[in-house]
Design an enzyme around this catalytic site. Structure first.
Site, mmCIF file in Angstrom:
data_model
loop_
_atom_site.group_PDB
_atom_site.id
_atom_site.type_symbol
_atom_site.label_atom_id
_atom_site.label_comp_id
_atom_site.label_asym_id
_atom_site.label_seq_id
_atom_site.Cartn_x
_atom_site.Cartn_y
_atom_site.Cartn_z
ATOM 1 N N ASP A 147 45.931 45.388 31.806
ATOM 2 C CA ASP A 147 45.237 45.541 33.086
ATOM 3 C C ASP A 147 45.278 47.001 33.538
ATOM 4 O O ASP A 147 44.698 47.364 34.554
ATOM 5 C CB ASP A 147 45.829 44.612 34.157
ATOM 6 C CG ASP A 147 47.340 44.529 34.109
ATOM 7 O OD1 ASP A 147 47.967 45.384 33.456
ATOM 8 O OD2 ASP A 147 47.905 43.597 34.735
ATOM 9 N N ASP A 174 42.082 29.034 44.017
ATOM 10 C CA ASP A 174 42.974 30.099 44.469
ATOM 11 C C ASP A 174 42.460 31.423 43.903
ATOM 12 O O ASP A 174 42.699 31.742 42.739
ATOM 13 C CB ASP A 174 44.412 29.845 44.000
ATOM 14 C CG ASP A 174 45.357 30.942 44.464
ATOM 15 O OD1 ASP A 174 44.885 31.948 45.055
ATOM 16 O OD2 ASP A 174 46.582 30.809 44.216
ATOM 17 N N HIS A 222 57.043 39.755 36.059
ATOM 18 C CA HIS A 222 57.256 39.582 37.511
ATOM 19 C C HIS A 222 58.271 38.501 37.840
ATOM 20 O O HIS A 222 58.686 38.383 38.991
ATOM 21 C CB HIS A 222 55.936 39.225 38.205
ATOM 22 C CG HIS A 222 54.899 40.299 38.108
ATOM 23 N ND1 HIS A 222 55.114 41.573 38.571
ATOM 24 C CD2 HIS A 222 53.637 40.293 37.596
ATOM 25 C CE1 HIS A 222 54.024 42.314 38.341
ATOM 26 N NE2 HIS A 222 53.121 41.553 37.741
ATOM 27 N N ASP A 275 51.884 47.771 31.669
ATOM 28 C CA ASP A 275 51.061 46.913 32.542
ATOM 29 C C ASP A 275 50.809 47.680 33.858
ATOM 30 O O ASP A 275 51.593 48.546 34.228
ATOM 31 C CB ASP A 275 51.838 45.621 32.819
ATOM 32 C CG ASP A 275 51.037 44.585 33.590
ATOM 33 O OD1 ASP A 275 50.566 43.627 32.962
ATOM 34 O OD2 ASP A 275 50.903 44.726 34.833
HETATM 35 N N1 Q9C Z 1 44.834 42.059 44.299
HETATM 36 C C1 Q9C Z 1 50.408 40.312 35.655
HETATM 37 O O1 Q9C Z 1 49.576 41.169 35.403
HETATM 38 N N2 Q9C Z 1 47.850 39.395 42.354
HETATM 39 N N3 Q9C Z 1 50.498 39.754 36.847
HETATM 40 C C2 Q9C Z 1 47.785 40.619 43.040
HETATM 41 C C3 Q9C Z 1 46.259 41.951 44.430
HETATM 42 C C4 Q9C Z 1 48.947 39.227 41.443
HETATM 43 C C5 Q9C Z 1 49.596 40.169 37.876
HETATM 44 C C6 Q9C Z 1 46.735 40.567 44.099
HETATM 45 C C7 Q9C Z 1 48.729 39.856 40.121
HETATM 46 C C8 Q9C Z 1 49.795 39.449 39.144
HETATM 47 C C9 Q9C Z 1 51.334 39.840 34.604
HETATM 48 ZN ZN ZN Z 2 49.723 43.235 35.386
#
Ligand code: Q9C
Ligand code: ZN
Length: 643
Positions: A265, A20, A135, A172
């Protein structure tokens, strides 16, 4: 009082079991690499290690539904195909037979941290955990998150410790929509989030992540969204949002506890965020939050997918929590146009809720249509990033804190405060001016020299005439090739004999300051009261952009600045010049020696209480100054009229 580190290797024992591409970045190495970096740099051993625990059902039910909890409870017994099917109900998340266990530990780690801070076992701390939390929603996993660690921690603190107001800062790069939903009608939790948005083109593509979603009902004004509509945001953009949005509102809110959804991030090199802020910036973001809530600060890991920038950022955060000076933030060209647009929008959306923003400009009504145009532009694919990000950044410099933190130069009869080292009078101080006025000068120049050599971090002196020692001290420092930021509080007369050519930036707060003065490096501010407002909107941006090697903070009596505002100022200024701050107090201000020394030696400032609205006349002074100076000092900008 120390800094907690809450970590357990068990949380590395789950991973993605199938293909995935959306989830492959969320790996166990995120934790191992971060923790190893903390150990290698000797930071882990300086922390108080607090064990994790499993959250109880009751803890989890503070935010989540019983149905959802019961469903997640079944996942440890599922075979691969069932796990895949279960996962399919949710977006961008994966399950594993051990993730329920880890998710309970992640929540439990955040609660252990809250316990440590609220009971006074530690001052602050960080929980290094996975899965992340911000989230996840009442009845749904999402974006790698199973349980909402920080939202649960906020409720838990309110329930167990009668904490009234909690501030959640979500740095974040994704919008923590789960946290927003949990508290959107709750005025006791202020949620601040900045996030990559690109006019709703970026995940999770929610209308409710935009700046005009301010909270509902009683909670209106207590949800602050700062959308980033371009990638490539830099240190200046982040600092500008802190100075012009978060800090004024946070201090007005006056939290009893601060929680950080600390995703890294938002740092350079991250494949999700695509931003360009360097790991150093997290030292400053952390430092700027450390004097709220009497220092009660719990930092909880969320995202961060570039293992290098993640582990560097984690180290800089923990290092700052431990009290080490923040590195000098390099290269602050001021916020970009897109960031200014966001700042302007969020300030105007919140002007009716926060008195610190009530003077912010109303958003021009044209906005709605421009926004739609931008969305259409995007759909047609006609959009580019701010600049092609340069994905290389220097390794954060290894900075050894000076062996001596705080030196005091005090007259005989004034006791040396706790945790300070008294510097003796220089017996050969023959270079005295007339009388006693500058008899301390050579001790002070010695102190400045030792600060420059990084032998001493900061200092404090009580002198009989502040304005007489200022000029020679500054000359001494500039001779050592240091830029000096001189902040004068009170009526110290006109400080004109200071080295020019940009070697000194003077900001002079006084009721008698001349109203207009046209000089880039001498800034008189005629202020009656609103010093905190001035610190955020003027002093911090100027200080960051000027990037001094030494901060001189001078105070005479009759400044009108209260004790706790003073202590906050001493605290905040230590984010500059690697903490090299020399405070000069005028004799007569003896009552401030203890409090100043305690802040210099690393104690958090005491809370200011809920800030009153700034005086209208003060706001006018500050706004007109900011307006006049922003061509020279880009970090003062809050809108893009100039660009
Ligand atoms: N490229 C946290 O940083 N994917 N969750 C997005 C877009 C989900 C991130 C796809 C990213 C979740 C905690
Ligand atoms: Zn994030």
């Amino acid at each position: 009082m120390g800094t907690a580190l809450v970590y357990d290797e068990e949380m590395t024992r789950y991973k993605l079991l199938w293909f995935d591409p959306a989830c492959e970045i969320e790996t166990p190495e995120r934790l191992t690499v971060s923790h190893e970096a903390l150990v290698r740099k000797g930071l882990a051993s300086r922390c108080v290690s607090i064990p994790v625990r499993e959250a109880t059902d009751d803890n989890i039910l503070l935010i989540h539904s019983e149905e959802y909890l019961e469903a997640v409870k079944k996942t440890p017994y599922m075979m691969l195909e069932d796990l895949k099917d279960f996962t399919l109900q949710y977006g961008d998340v994966y399950f594993h037979p051990n993730i329920y266990h880890c998710a309970k530990l992640a929540v439990g780690a955040a609660l252990q941290l809250v316990d440590g801070v609220m009971t006074g076992k530690v001052r602050n701390g960080m929980a290094l955990i996975r899965p992340p939390g911000h989230h996840s929603m009442r009845s749904a996993a999402n974006g790698f998150c199973v349980f909402n660690n920080v939202a649960i921690a906020a409720k838990y603190a309110q329930q167990k410790y009668r904490v009234q107001r909690v501030l959640i800062v979500d740095w974040d790069i994704h919008h923590g929509q789960g946290v927003q939903y949990a508290f959107e009608d709750d005025p006791s939790v202020l949620y601040f989030s900045w996030h990559r948005y690109e006019h709703q083109k970026y995940w999770p593509n929610l209308r409710e992540s935009d700046y005009d979603c301010v909270g509902k009902d009683k909670g209106a004004g207590f949800n602050i969204n700062v959308p980033w509509n371009k990638t490539g945001m830099q240190n200046s953009d982040y600092l500008a949002v802190f100075c012009h949005v978060l800090l004024p509102v946070a201090y007005e809110f006056c939290p009893d506890l601060v929680l950080v959804c600390a995703g890294f991030d938002s740092a350079i090199g991250d494949p999700e965020g695509e931003m360009c802020a360097t790991p150093d910036i997290f030292a400053h973001l952390t430092h700027l939050l450390m004097n709220l809530a009497g220092g009660k600060l719990c930092v909880v890991l969320e995202g961060g997918y570039n293992l290098t920038s993640l582990s560097q950022s984690v180290c800089l955060t923990v290092q700052t929590l431990l009290g080490d000076p923040a590195p000098q933030p390099a290269n602050l060209p001021g916020p970009c146009k897109s960031a200014l647009e966001s700042i302007h929008s969020v300030r105007s959306a919140h002007r009716k809720y926060w008195s610190c923003l009530k003077h912010a400009a109303e958003k021009p009504p044209a906005d709605v249509s421009t926004k739609r145009t931008k969305l259409e532009e995007k759909l047609e694919g006609g959009e580019a990033t701010v600049s092609k990000p340069d994905l290389a950044w220097p390794e954060p410099s290894v900075h050894v804190p000076p062996p001596l933190r705080t030196a005091a130069v005090l007259p005989e009869g004034v006791a040396c405060p706790d945790r300070c080292c008294s510097l003796p009078w220089d017996p050969d101080s023959e270079e005295c001016f007339d009388g006693d006025a500058v008899s301390k000068l050579s001790s002070l120049t010695t102190l400045v020299g030792r600060m420059e050599k990084n032998e001493i971090r900061n200092g404090l002196a009580l002198v009989s005439d502040v304005s007489m020692v200022m000029a020679p001290l500054i000359r001494h420092a500039t001779a050592l090739k240091q830029r000096v930021l001189a902040v004068c509080v009170g009526d110290t007369g006109v400080l004109s004999e200071l080295p020019g050519g940009g070697k000194t930036l003077t900001v002079h707060f006084s009721k008698e300051a001349p109203e207009k003065h046209r000089c880039r490096y001498y800034i008189p501010v005629r202020l009656k009261k609103s010093f905190m407002q001035a610190a955020f909107s003027l002093l911090l941006p100027l200080g960051y952009e000027y990037d001094p090697g030494l901060v001189l903070l001078a105070r005479r009596s009759g400044s009108g600045m209260g004790e706790s505002a003073w202590q906050q100022l001493v605290g905040l200024m230590q984010g500059l010049a690697q903490g090299h701050v020399l405070v000069l107090l005028q004799e007569g201000e003896e009552a401030l020696v203890g409090l100043t020394a305690s802040s210099l030696s690393g104690s958090p400032a005491s809370s200011l209480g809920r800030l009153p609205a700034p005086l209208t006349e003060d706001v006018e002074v500050l706004e007109s100054l900011r307006h006049r100076l922003q061509t020279d000092w880009k970090l003062l900008q809050t809108s893009c009229e100039l660009k």
